[in-house]
Design a protein around this motif. Structure first.
Motif, short mmCIF file in Angstrom:
data_model
loop_
_atom_site.label_atom_id
_atom_site.label_comp_id
_atom_site.label_asym_id
_atom_site.label_seq_id
_atom_site.Cartn_x
_atom_site.Cartn_y
_atom_site.Cartn_z
N SER A 47 30.50 33.97 44.05
CA SER A 47 30.27 32.76 44.35
C SER A 47 30.82 32.37 45.39
O SER A 47 31.78 32.89 46.25
CB SER A 47 30.66 31.88 43.07
OG SER A 47 32.29 31.79 43.38
N GLN A 76 26.11 30.46 43.13
CA GLN A 76 26.83 31.64 42.02
C GLN A 76 25.64 32.52 41.58
O GLN A 76 24.73 32.19 41.12
CB GLN A 76 27.65 30.66 40.99
CG GLN A 76 28.01 31.74 40.09
CD GLN A 76 29.05 30.99 39.05
OE1 GLN A 76 30.34 30.92 39.04
NE2 GLN A 76 28.54 30.45 37.69
N ASN A 239 34.35 33.26 45.06
CA ASN A 239 34.74 33.88 43.64
C ASN A 239 35.42 33.03 42.83
O ASN A 239 36.12 33.68 42.06
CB ASN A 239 35.52 35.30 43.92
CG ASN A 239 34.32 36.30 44.79
OD1 ASN A 239 33.33 36.15 44.49
ND2 ASN A 239 35.11 37.01 45.38
N THR A 241 34.80 30.72 39.33
CA THR A 241 34.04 30.76 38.36
C THR A 241 33.74 29.45 37.75
O THR A 241 34.49 28.68 37.67
CB THR A 241 34.64 31.53 37.08
OG1 THR A 241 35.19 32.94 37.79
CG2 THR A 241 33.84 31.77 35.86
#
Length: 256
Positions: A47, A76, A239, A241
């Motif tokens: 992402s 993402q 990265n 989430t």
């Protein structure tokens, strides 16, 4: 989802009709990925989260100056995207949740303005998907994402020897990119309907090179005006989430 078969079929038929990438193009893209940070660093990205500002200028100048707005962009894997542009007047949100796209405009001030909350059409979704793939996969495996690469050969741009490559995702959805042959550096991108996009400066994050600025220049329209959109990034995070709700269309009663 009924849109799934339609979109997949259209992309598959189109990409099958295009010529395959050439060895020269593959070698240059390998160099371009190495310039950005290399295969290991790029493939590790799941992402990207951008924070910054966006500003539009007009030539000749418009009657009013819209000023700067804040911008937040999320990409993402495998194919999710969220764009938020916040100004004094409104919060404009565009979302892509794989094969479903939407847009929501929330007025900041009260006074009768209503929230707009609509789903996007098939062509808009295809364009959003292509843009998301381009930002997340860094020109690797484009054929697996419904696209194809056309090698237009060597050319010269501002005195620099380049290779012109077309990343095509279907009629009207093409990214024409000019890469410096010596380094693999991306010098210029042409795309409709934006026009010409140049990158300036850089931000290094986890060993990956990102542009500090994106400057998009649109050709003069029917009103004779040339418009330049400048996006300046203040921070980039990798990265994180994001939950599924980040990319789902909000209910009309309120944003999620």
């Amino acid at each position: 989802m009924k849109r799934l078969i339609t979109i997949l079929t259209a992309l598959t038929v189109w990409s099958a009709s295009l010529p395959a990438s050439t060895p020269d193009a593959d070698a240059l893209l390998a160099k371009a990925r190495a310039y950005l940070g290399g295969d290991a660093a790029l493939d590790a990205i799941n992402s990207i989260h951008y924070f910054g500002s966006i500003e539009m200028t007009e030539t000749p100048a418009g009657a009013t100056n819209p000023g700067k707005s804040s911008i937040e962009i999320i990409f993402q894997k495998p194919c999710q995207h969220r764009l938020v542009v916040s100004s004094e007047k409104s919060v404009d949100i565009t979302g892509l949740d794989n094969y479903f796209g939407w847009r929501r405009v929330e007025p900041v001030a009260t006074g009768g303005a209503r929230v707009q909350n609509v789903g996007l059409g098939k062509e808009q979704i295809k364009r959003l998907r292509a843009n998301t793939w381009e930002n997340l996969y860094f020109w690797r495996g484009i054929e697996q994402h419904g696209g194809a690469i056309m090698d237009k050969g060597e050319t010269e741009l501002d005195g620099v020897k380049c290779r012109k490559l077309v990343m095509s995702y279907g009629p009207g959805i093409e990214f024409v990119r000019y890469f410096e042959i010596a380094t693999g550096r991306l010098l210029l991108t042409e795309t409709l309907p934006v026009g010409v996009i140049r990158e300036e400066g850089e931000i290094m994050v986890a060993g990956v090179r990102f542009p500090r600025k994106l400057i998009a220049t649109a050709a003069a329209g029917a009103d004779g005006k040339t418009r330049v959109i400048t996006i300046t990034f203040d921070r980039i995070a990798l990265n994180e989430t994001f939950p599924a709700s980040t990319f789902e269309q909000p209910l009309i009663s309120g944003a999620r």
